[in-house]
Design a protein around this motif. Structure first.
Motif, mmCIF file in Angstrom:
data_model
loop_
_atom_site.group_PDB
_atom_site.id
_atom_site.type_symbol
_atom_site.label_atom_id
_atom_site.label_comp_id
_atom_site.label_asym_id
_atom_site.label_seq_id
_atom_site.Cartn_x
_atom_site.Cartn_y
_atom_site.Cartn_z
ATOM 1 N N THR A 57 55.786 21.733 24.840
ATOM 2 C CA THR A 57 57.116 22.320 24.741
ATOM 3 C C THR A 57 58.153 21.258 24.406
ATOM 4 O O THR A 57 57.945 20.074 24.690
ATOM 5 C CB THR A 57 57.509 23.050 26.046
ATOM 6 N N ASN A 58 59.240 21.691 23.800
ATOM 7 C CA ASN A 58 60.345 20.786 23.506
ATOM 8 C C ASN A 58 61.032 20.387 24.799
ATOM 9 O O ASN A 58 61.067 21.163 25.762
ATOM 10 C CB ASN A 58 61.363 21.453 22.581
ATOM 11 N N LEU A 59 61.602 19.196 24.799
ATOM 12 C CA LEU A 59 62.380 18.728 25.933
ATOM 13 C C LEU A 59 63.866 18.917 25.628
ATOM 14 O O LEU A 59 64.232 19.289 24.504
ATOM 15 C CB LEU A 59 62.088 17.250 26.208
ATOM 16 N N ALA A 60 64.720 18.636 26.597
ATOM 17 C CA ALA A 60 66.163 18.728 26.384
ATOM 18 C C ALA A 60 66.632 17.654 25.406
ATOM 19 O O ALA A 60 67.676 17.787 24.795
ATOM 20 C CB ALA A 60 66.890 18.608 27.723
ATOM 21 N N SER A 61 65.862 16.599 25.283
ATOM 22 C CA SER A 61 66.135 15.557 24.290
ATOM 23 C C SER A 61 65.337 15.891 23.029
ATOM 24 O O SER A 61 64.512 16.788 23.048
ATOM 25 C CB SER A 61 65.732 14.189 24.854
ATOM 26 N N PRO A 62 65.534 15.157 21.944
ATOM 27 C CA PRO A 62 64.779 15.492 20.717
ATOM 28 C C PRO A 62 63.319 15.010 20.783
ATOM 29 O O PRO A 62 62.814 14.387 19.871
ATOM 30 C CB PRO A 62 65.566 14.785 19.614
ATOM 31 N N ASN A 63 62.650 15.298 21.863
ATOM 32 C CA ASN A 63 61.252 14.935 22.067
ATOM 33 C C ASN A 63 60.504 16.182 22.504
ATOM 34 O O ASN A 63 61.097 17.233 22.724
ATOM 35 C CB ASN A 63 61.130 13.865 23.166
#
Length: 142
Positions: A57-63
């Motif tokens: 899943t995507n994180l709150a940061s662009p990672n």
């Protein structure tokens, strides 16, 4: 005679206090050993825990993060309920992980916080029993 009674009374009080102290400490040892006996075996733990799929899943940061969890429940009935609620469990995992940045997940504190937050969300989902612990078993952040 009055002095002899005082000596006898003090002696009885000292012996009583020593006996109570010994009983207290010996009683604690007995409780400690019975607690060890009450700990579940590996087979019992396996019967009350589930492993999630590997979730990306995507994180709150662009990672993005790749995670997998082991969820220990307090009973086999709770485990059955958690298995039936797999979509809700996955959604809770995704929304929890997605709320973190890469920096927040770095280190033991970050993983412990993730486990604790997920445990709270799963406790709201599982109604038959309770969630005893959540362990991260796979963890990658890219």
């Amino acid at each position: 005679m009055g002095k002899m009674m005082k000596v006898l009374l003090v002696s009885l009080l000292v012996l009583g206090a020593a006996g109570a102290g010994a009983f207290f400490f010996l009683g604690k040892d007995a409780e400690g050993s019975s607690e060890k006996e009450k700990q579940p075996s590996a087979e019992e733990l396996a019967a009350m825990s589930i492993d999630t799929d590997i979730i990306t899943t995507n994180l709150a940061s662009p990672n993005f993060g790749i995670v997998q969890f082991n969820i220990l429940l307090d009973s086999e009935k709770a485990k059955e309920e958690a298995e039936k609620r797999t979509p809700e469990v996955r959604a809770a995992i995704i929304s929890t992980v997605a709320g973190f940045t890469k920096e927040e997940l770095v280190g033991q504190e970050g993983i412990a916080e993730l486990e604790e937050q997920l445990k709270g969300k799963l406790a709201d989902i599982i109604q038959t029993g309770k969630v005893d612990r959540v362990l991260v078993t796979e963890f990658k952040v890219q």
